[in-house]
Write a protein that holds these residues in place. Sequence first.
Motif, mmCIF file in Angstrom:
data_model
loop_
_atom_site.group_PDB
_atom_site.id
_atom_site.type_symbol
_atom_site.label_atom_id
_atom_site.label_comp_id
_atom_site.label_asym_id
_atom_site.label_seq_id
_atom_site.Cartn_x
_atom_site.Cartn_y
_atom_site.Cartn_z
ATOM 1 N N UNK A 82 8.422 11.303 7.798
ATOM 2 C CA UNK A 82 7.494 10.373 7.631
ATOM 3 C C UNK A 82 6.867 10.304 6.511
ATOM 4 N N UNK A 83 6.308 9.297 6.097
ATOM 5 C CA UNK A 83 5.661 8.976 4.638
ATOM 6 C C UNK A 83 4.488 9.678 4.265
ATOM 7 N N UNK A 84 4.014 10.199 5.305
ATOM 8 C CA UNK A 84 2.491 11.297 4.460
ATOM 9 C C UNK A 84 3.520 13.127 4.365
ATOM 10 N N UNK A 85 4.893 13.062 4.726
ATOM 11 C CA UNK A 85 5.293 14.420 4.005
ATOM 12 C C UNK A 85 5.327 14.633 2.645
ATOM 13 N N UNK A 86 6.071 12.971 2.275
ATOM 14 C CA UNK A 86 5.869 13.061 0.598
ATOM 15 C C UNK A 86 5.339 13.790 -0.174
ATOM 16 N N UNK A 87 4.341 13.675 0.017
ATOM 17 C CA UNK A 87 3.828 15.220 -1.144
ATOM 18 C C UNK A 87 4.383 16.176 -1.109
ATOM 19 N N UNK A 88 4.547 16.763 0.398
ATOM 20 C CA UNK A 88 5.394 18.639 0.062
ATOM 21 C C UNK A 88 6.699 18.014 -0.880
ATOM 22 N N UNK A 101 5.006 6.271 -6.654
ATOM 23 C CA UNK A 101 5.304 6.356 -8.130
ATOM 24 C C UNK A 101 3.622 7.538 -8.799
ATOM 25 N N UNK A 102 2.807 7.021 -8.252
ATOM 26 C CA UNK A 102 1.183 8.446 -8.414
ATOM 27 C C UNK A 102 2.408 9.273 -7.893
ATOM 28 N N UNK A 103 3.281 10.118 -7.061
ATOM 29 C CA UNK A 103 3.152 11.401 -6.661
ATOM 30 C C UNK A 103 4.573 11.335 -7.409
ATOM 31 N N UNK A 152 2.655 1.684 -3.379
ATOM 32 C CA UNK A 152 1.750 1.759 -4.396
ATOM 33 C C UNK A 152 1.961 3.694 -4.607
ATOM 34 N N UNK A 153 1.761 4.246 -3.356
ATOM 35 C CA UNK A 153 2.032 5.522 -3.549
ATOM 36 C C UNK A 153 3.282 7.072 -4.421
ATOM 37 N N UNK A 157 0.872 -0.969 0.214
ATOM 38 C CA UNK A 157 0.054 -0.228 -0.121
ATOM 39 C C UNK A 157 0.579 1.498 0.170
ATOM 40 N N UNK A 216 5.956 17.691 -3.952
ATOM 41 C CA UNK A 216 5.237 18.938 -4.919
ATOM 42 C C UNK A 216 5.947 19.522 -5.516
ATOM 43 N N UNK A 217 7.310 20.233 -4.457
ATOM 44 C CA UNK A 217 8.306 21.077 -4.753
ATOM 45 C C UNK A 217 8.971 20.825 -6.094
#
Lengths: 602, 319, 212
Positions: free
Chosen positions: B290-296, B138-140, B135-136, B132, B299-300
């Motif tokens: 933290x994994x959930x800071x990956x979008x940050x 490569x989406x980002x 999977x997240x 799970x 995103x940069x």
Amino acid sequence: MGVSAGFAVLAAFSLLAGLPEGVLALPLGPPWGAASLALDGLSAWFLLLLGMVGACTSLFALGAPPGPARSLPPFPLLLAGMALSLTAADAFLLLLGLGLAALAAGALVAVEHGQAEARMAARRHLILAALAAGCLMPACGLLAGPAGAYDFAAMRGVPPEGWRAGAVLALGMLGAGALAGQLPFAQGAAPGHAAALLSGAMPGLTIYVLARLLADLCGPAQPSWWGLPLLAAGAVSALLGALQALREEDGQSLLAWAGIGHLGLAVSGLGLALAFRGADLGALAGLAAGAALLQALGQGVFMALLVLAAGAVAHTAGSRKLDRLGGLIHAMPVTAACTLIGVLAASCLPPLSGFAGAWLLLQSVLAGWRVGFIGFQLAAAAATVLAALALALVAAAMLRLFGMAFLGRPRSPRGAGAHEVSRPERWAILLPAGLTLLLGLFPGVLLLLAEPALGVLTGRAAAPVRDLALLAGDRPAAYAPLVLALVLALSGGLLAWLLRRRSPLAAARGPAWDGGFIAPPDYLPFGDPLTQPSASGLAQPLRRMLGEPRAARLPSDSTPRLRDWLAGRVGWLPGLTARQGLSLGFGTLVLLLVLLLWPGGR
Amino acid sequence: MALLAGILTQLLHLALMLATAPLVLGVTRWLRARMLGRRGASPLQPFRDLDRLLRKRPVLAENASWLSEAAPQAGLVACMAAAALVPSFAGGMLLAPAGDLLVVVGLLAAARMALLLAALDVGTAFGGMGAARAMSIPVLAEPVLLLCAVSFAILAGTTNLDGIAAAFREGAPGLRLSLALAGAAMLVVALAANARRPVQGPGSLAEPAMLEEAMLLESSGRHLALWEYQSALRLTLWLSLLAALLLPYGMAPAGAGPFAWLLGLLAWAAKIGVLCLALTCFEGASARMRLFRLPGILGLALLLALLAAALLFLGTGPA
Amino acid sequence: MSLASLPQEIAHLPGCVMLLLSFLLLRQRREAAAIKALAAQGVMLALAAALQGWVQGAPQLLLVALIEVAGKLVLLPMALWALLRRSGPQPAAERAGDSGPHLIAGIALVALAVLLVQPITGPGQAVAREDLALSLAILLLGLLLMATRRGAIQRVSGLAGLENGAILAAVSAGGMPLLPALSLAGLALTGVVLAGAFLHRVPRLAHGGERG
């Protein structure tokens, strides 16, 4: 079954041997003239798709246990309606075919009319079909011109301009959207083979209607910005379909939304082709149109495969919900292997059929900067990001489907009692799997077959192919699936030889490790469900990263919230805080700047 | 003659990538140990580890299917095909016309899909959790990669890897700001794709940090050897890709002789060494997020790539 | 394709870093980090002014650079730290997907800026387009920051960002008179707003109370 195979053969023959000229006038028709049939490149391509999908689903229907008697007649009617609308050479037959297909699909959806969900699905389906008809009829009427001629040849002679063209664009897009929107509702409730035909052929029909109305009948003299709404709508619907597929916990609904995701990709390819054609970039227009056609064909086949397999699983394992399936790879090996091929193709992995269409689409969207108008360049960059997001999300959704249904351990006693499907059904699932492999290895041959269709769409019949490899760009980038397959096979052989020499010991079996895993307690003979991932659990990290709340809000309770919000906004002006005043000023400034951008406002 | 040179360079390149993948991994680990003040294992240790693992008998769970046997080999085969397409020390290899950036990305996605399928096969908690999370990423990361491809396509006119390397080597676009921005974005994507710090900590067995280890928890023997070799090959492939796209100087041009190949080999080794050193320094200076800071952070990278593309659009407008 | 030459490309670099810092300011919820980002943006503006002075051969831009360093690197952060100390510690709420809509709004504003500068034609237009697009984007992002954030420090960051964008545009345009006076005026404006924040009921403003 024989009829649909006949369609496929007819279409293939005509593409290979040359298309029949002229139209076939039927002795019957509407009061204002005779109806006519014709088979040009575009029709032949989509007829090929319909034939392939129809053959597979008819074979499956032969092997499946027969449903109630009322489910038998609508299936050939559905096929006939779709074929009629594909080969129509005037607007009346096109709409008649679409209506016939919609009615037949509604009848199939309402087969289980004892259940409330099936009735609601049938109602929604009919509403959407009526909406589609309501949009497409005025569109055809606007295209007919002042003389009122409804056959396509006459329509090509009077291309619309100005507001009429814009109205045709808007109505055509709405109608096609309504046609595609039937998918999630119809697919959930219809029996297995009918759902497969709908999910395989309906997106193709949508793209055909869009292509015929907007690319062919409106003529090649449309400006370049015509492609922009299609591109935007396609990219956004691809993303939304993929996001919704991640939320679904029902196998069929997941596949329906993933189908909409792929359809969005093909529609954005069509939009790009229109934009390039308007900007006189003929080669790039051919690239984008080829992407749309390949994507449509590939999607039809692998979606039909996946829906057939999902139907078989639902029948033998007793449930469609992912949370009640699991471990079916042991009980249904052939189905699992074919579904794996379908899942890999739907995730657009090389060298399967999904990747060829996705590669062409990405190459054409990467070349979008050549149009020169900077608004379009920015839109192409945004479309690149959205398309990449959609592709990755669809891959994640497909993995989730396969992992939950086929891998792991059974999650319910009924699911543990699954068995392999009957022999005709097995052949019916093997056939599209084999077709997917073939289509993936030979996209060049397919594009050469599609040259007449490319000619209809873009005005020049030149496929971006050389020596069976796909080409793109001036210093050409190429995708050669045969070379790739050869490299993969050679590497596989080398690896197998090395392993046989260095690591000859066969694998032993033992209990699962998992950092410390014990047998389940006695009262859970099929294992503890909490030790396996659940459907929502597999998607949770991704959805959390994309910023969705833990509980998905239904759209039905947003309307009263909207009304309350609006009521609260009345009389707010005197009570503005400084921040809101600043926001208001800022918003006005942005609005003024956007107005500056408006064409003709300089 | 050019065909013979192409075949020879292709075979040499494939042998080079396959042989030096564990060495690159070993050098990275050794550098990191040195930076942390330890002596560190020899850079040749991964070879011995792989040999030892290959000799052992693998153990599969009782309910594992044929996927657990086939997925390691399938993933490695996809990775090997991608490694054959990425240029390293010479241009004009036999498979160069088929070596497209998008095809390489697709093959790496196929290898990753094999790993995810194997993780879900046994149906255990760690496997599902690792899959799970994996999977997240490569989406980002893939949108960023494609936006960088937009910049490369504008600057070099193609997405063919050989073509991009040749265009940048001959200096047609020169030293450009957009190239620097797109290169920085690609570096971030490389970190995410190889699960290095700060995206993930490789080799850590603490549950919040586990990504690849969680997916490999059930594999043993030659299966584990194949997965570990695949991650080493993926790292080498990415470093080679970055070297070819961003630092293409020193690569032997198409149709050159063995002397140019030798120079190209030396240049390639130097570039990979520099990139390993840079990777180790960056990893040492940053902690795992933290994994959930990956979008940050991704995103940069997306912003960097978007800015690069926007600058190029502005620059190539109507003159 | 008429691309810019190497020195002009290098002169664009501080502008790009300033734009990225604006995005960082948009996402940043902790005041201390916002002050550091603001100071970094000021340094980048000074660097941009110095580089433009070297490229265009105008010595007055170096004076502008000095003024910016003094103001944005020294005075403004000192005042903001004092404001932060007076208002005391605040709860920092950081959620994972929160900055998504703001990021998308920021990207839309950058796209708007790029679209707006499109019809510039004339000699040296590619460079002028890029410069103006960067400055306009920084300006718009500063406005977005001011409009969507509570708290005095974020407001002042927005105002400073706005002013940075305007001065970047003025500096890159070349040939504009009275540039040092302009930059001094901008600093004075920020100082006035800061003084207002200090004097006018500091705790409520800094905590971002309901009256904003």
